[in-house]
Design a protein around this motif. Sequence first.
Motif, PDB file in Angstrom:
ATOM      1  N   ARG A  98       0.821  -1.206   0.000  1.00 43.75           N
ATOM      2  CA  ARG A  98       0.000   0.000   0.000  1.00 43.75           C
ATOM      3  C   ARG A  98       0.857   1.258   0.000  1.00 43.75           C
ATOM      4  N   LEU A  99       2.163   1.119   0.248  1.00 41.31           N
ATOM      5  CA  LEU A  99       3.057   2.263   0.379  1.00 41.31           C
ATOM      6  C   LEU A  99       4.223   2.155  -0.602  1.00 41.31           C
ATOM      7  N   PRO A 100       4.727   3.266  -1.103  1.00 43.38           N
ATOM      8  CA  PRO A 100       5.871   3.212  -2.022  1.00 43.38           C
ATOM      9  C   PRO A 100       7.076   2.479  -1.439  1.00 43.38           C
ATOM     10  N   ILE A 101       7.302   2.622  -0.115  1.00 44.65           N
ATOM     11  CA  ILE A 101       8.448   1.941   0.483  1.00 44.65           C
ATOM     12  C   ILE A 101       8.321   0.426   0.355  1.00 44.65           C
ATOM     13  N   GLY A 102       7.091  -0.076   0.307  1.00 46.83           N
ATOM     14  CA  GLY A 102       6.890  -1.519   0.205  1.00 46.83           C
ATOM     15  C   GLY A 102       7.230  -2.096  -1.150  1.00 46.83           C
ATOM     16  N   LEU A 103       7.534  -1.231  -2.117  1.00 46.52           N
ATOM     17  CA  LEU A 103       7.912  -1.682  -3.455  1.00 46.52           C
ATOM     18  C   LEU A 103       9.418  -1.684  -3.647  1.00 46.52           C
ATOM     19  N   TYR A 383       6.337  -9.953  -5.246  1.00 44.50           N
ATOM     20  CA  TYR A 383       7.736  -9.526  -5.221  1.00 44.50           C
ATOM     21  C   TYR A 383       8.236  -9.431  -6.650  1.00 44.50           C
ATOM     22  N   MET A 384       8.756  -8.244  -7.014  1.00 46.38           N
ATOM     23  CA  MET A 384       9.118  -7.997  -8.408  1.00 46.38           C
ATOM     24  C   MET A 384      10.231  -8.924  -8.893  1.00 46.38           C
ATOM     25  N   ASN A 385      11.192  -9.213  -8.017  1.00 48.88           N
ATOM     26  CA  ASN A 385      12.306 -10.063  -8.429  1.00 48.88           C
ATOM     27  C   ASN A 385      11.787 -11.430  -8.876  1.00 48.88           C
ATOM     28  N   LEU A 386      12.094 -11.841 -10.092  1.00 51.04           N
ATOM     29  CA  LEU A 386      11.638 -13.085 -10.708  1.00 51.04           C
ATOM     30  C   LEU A 386      10.119 -13.097 -10.946  1.00 51.04           C
ATOM     31  N   ASP A 387       9.495 -11.914 -10.888  1.00 50.98           N
ATOM     32  CA  ASP A 387       8.062 -11.781 -11.182  1.00 50.98           C
ATOM     33  C   ASP A 387       7.257 -12.779 -10.358  1.00 50.98           C
ATOM     34  N   LEU A 445       3.170  -2.139  -9.365  1.00 51.21           N
ATOM     35  CA  LEU A 445       4.618  -2.313  -9.317  1.00 51.21           C
ATOM     36  C   LEU A 445       5.308  -1.121  -9.980  1.00 51.21           C
ATOM     37  N   ASP A 446       6.412  -0.720  -9.393  1.00 52.33           N
ATOM     38  CA  ASP A 446       7.180   0.415  -9.897  1.00 52.33           C
ATOM     39  C   ASP A 446       8.414  -0.122 -10.612  1.00 52.33           C
TER      40      ASP A 446
END
Length: 477
Positions: A98-103, A383-387, A445-446
């Motif tokens: 919910r927060l930018p830091i969480g990305l 989690y963006m890493n490895l989609d 996702l950013d």
Amino acid sequence: MTISRRSLLASSAAAGSLLLADAVPAFAAKPAKQPNILFIMADDLGYADLSCYGRRDYKTPAIDKIAEEGMRFFQGYANSAVCSATRTGLMTGRYQNRLPIGLEEPLVIRNVGLPPEHPTLPSLLRAQGYQTALIGKWHLGQLPDYGPLKSGYDHFWGFRMGGIDYFRHGNSRGSDLWDGDVQIDEAGYLTDLFGNKAVEMVGEMAAAKKPFFMSLHFNAPHWPWEGPDDEAESDRIAAKKDPYGIRAFDGGSLKTYAAMVTRMDYQVGRVMDALRAAGIDNDTIVVFTSDNGGERFSDTWPFSGKKSELLEGGLRIPVIIRWPGQVKAGSTSEQVMITMDWLPTLVAAAGGKPDPAFPSDGIDLRPALGGHAAEPRTLCWRYMNLDQEACRQGDYKYLKILDQTFLFNVVEDPLERANLKERMPEKYAELKAVFDAWDATMLPLDPEAHTAGFSDNQMADHFGIDSPITTSVKKAD
């Protein structure tokens, strides 16, 4: 139209949880005597890295004693498979997405952090009259915009980055040891320094005759892998200009890892002794857990996967709580729980409740602590890493890694080996739909977020060191 930062955060929270079964129950009236709270968090400790969870090659008697006098959860999850995202969930009681830091992970390239205006576990407890202190790791943003003293803590003694050397207390950017907002220089093994400071703080807070909330967030057993007798390893890493050991993967051993964990256990024992010496051990809730699954030398049995992976080994963590008079000694729970549950649980224990503008995505664990039957949960991760994507509902888990998707029964198949997607297509589709609906309520996702770690060029640009790419270019020139 001008939208304030707080309004944006509040509107994001007001979207509400899809998971009605996870709604936080009504809170009890303020207790006659508010309990002190000691929240101990290890860094990268695997599910089975304590002897009370099955570790066989060393013992952790002090932490085992907390379990003997309290409750172990066998289905405890971290909010994320990496550090700062889970700490965001702990502090806010909400999905970090919910927060930018969480990305973002790690938090060293861009200026992101935990917004000071967001209610937090320590700020909500402080509103209930608690003294608050953080000893150890912060990793939720840098000065001047972010910091523990801006987010509800009265006192801070520790470090701000994701990891530092155990003897030099910094990295190639310099020292990262702080007393409040003042940078300090103090000799000693980091785990011992945190233990010393926690013992001192227990005495001071007990003397103040007010309830307290102390976060004791160890760096151990996060790399660089250095035991209390390994100062020579610290010198070796420094000679290589190796920023907080990121490239020192040739270091460490099972023996070193054991020394790191058992030293942390020893310091936990000292802090528990300080509670007893102050006569407040029976008036204090003690929680011990980890921020995510284990790394290189960790034991994650009976799960597969490690830190940064949404396999069970990257998400499952040891969770222990001791609460005399409320939690039966030597008890266990099969309640599925997650890091963000601690905010509604501990704030309720203090007689408070979450800020209604920022409703918690967690649940109040007090029924489980009282021995009630486990309630069904639905939990999601991204989690963006490895989609990677994951969603657990009941005993089943949807998982995506790159372009591969799975359905597992993580109770019957904790190693996640039997893909049930073709055998149970309706269940697979159901969980995938639940994940997609949840995902639609989170921040997108950013692509600029550094969730996959540093590239070689980022390492060179940010730390001013030679990376394999810059070194090869120099040789070519």
